[in-house]
Write an enzyme that holds these catalytic residues in place. Sequence first.
Site, PDB file in Angstrom:
ATOM      1  N   ASP A   1      -2.621   5.116   0.526  1.00  0.00           N
ATOM      2  CA  ASP A   1      -3.238   3.854   0.136  1.00  0.00           C
ATOM      3  C   ASP A   1      -2.349   3.205  -0.916  1.00  0.00           C
ATOM      4  OD1 ASP A   1      -5.283   1.816  -0.634  1.00  0.00           O
ATOM      5  OD2 ASP A   1      -6.607   3.068   0.563  1.00  0.00           O
TER       6      ASP A   1
ATOM      7  N   HIS B   1       0.472   1.617   0.462  1.00  0.00           N
ATOM      8  CA  HIS B   1       0.135   0.211   0.681  1.00  0.00           C
ATOM      9  C   HIS B   1       0.710  -0.700  -0.391  1.00  0.00           C
ATOM     10  CE1 HIS B   1      -3.654   1.435   3.223  1.00  0.00           C
ATOM     11  NE2 HIS B   1      -2.518   1.863   3.723  1.00  0.00           N
TER      12      HIS B   1
END
Length: 399
Positions: free
Chosen positions: A222, A245
């Site tokens: 993430d 991310h």
Amino acid sequence: MSSSIILLLRVCFVIIFAWAVRARPYTKVFDVRNFGAVGNGKIDCSKAFMKAFEMACAWEGDAMVYIPKGTYYAGLTIFSGEKDRCKFRTLRFQVDGIVKAPTDLVGDSWIKFIYIKRLTIDGGGTFDGQGALAWKLNDCNMNRHCRKLPKSITFDFVAHSTVNRIHSVNSKSVHINVHACRNMKFNSITISAPDDSPNTDGIHIGNSKSISIMSSMIGTGDDCISMSPGSEDIYIANVTCGPGHGISVGSLGGDKDELNVKGVIVRNCTLIGTDNGVRIKTWAKSYPNVVQNVTFEDIFMNSVDKPIFIDQEYCPSGLCDTKHSSNVQIRDVHYRNIWGSSSTKLAVHFVCSRSLPCQNLELKRIFLRYSGKDGPVSSSCTHARGDSFGKQIPASCLK
């Protein structure tokens, strides 16, 4: 020299020596093994850890909780200095070994530090969240009321503290969570989890002020670093991110009465193969909030998807109400000296709110290559207002 003067000098020397001995720093060490911890990776050491902390908490001086080399299995562990009950002058956690979580642990957190001041965590040790079995239970991208999996290390209401040379691997959820903290420094942190591990943010910050993250390597499933509402005076430098991310502000506007985000600097960072580069994200339909005074500068992108991205229609589940625009105002955001390669044609993408367009965006010296077959690198701006300076590849869409 008279005997009286010699005697006086000797007395002075003794007094000075005694004062120096008393003034010399002394740290009381609380070795977790003395409280029942066994480094064989089998016996639950959480009570031994907490007992060592309780003794250190009561020490009126400099104290150290020592976790030596070995593998220490530990369940939920809470180190609390609530109601100012701790007497220590400073507290150091020296972690040389590996601390390993149960595979079936659920709840908000695994290792929690709460209501502590003047804390240092050091030693080069590792916190292993053993998250692989738990990741398949995580459907939070589709379900905002998903099952709660524990963050590996949480800092709640911690102030004037430093975390150095700590490794976090395979957390079940967020690796390091920073909430309601003040004046914390994170240096030389290493975080790793597979790129398909869900919601395993590296360092997540919220409702905290004066936080720095420096000289660290973060690769996870993430956001490498995420800054949620109430993040203020945040400094991030010399961080390598990937996989993950990217480095994100948000998501914002999901809850009523959120605090603003302001004063964020991200500098001298490298992003490698991440799904986003530097990103600001707000929910498609949102409560009011403000993001202001954010600077991304001297950033190298290596094959990054959406290197520069503002997304005010953020909706990972695809089930959001997009008829209403975001009520988060984004303004005074600076992108300076960002270069490298984009893995998609659209390297600069500003999707701002229809009702509250982005204000005072700045693009300065942007050079992002793209070598795909679908044409040259491009930029796109929707409801975005600002100016461009210097080299712009792709050509700026700001007006």
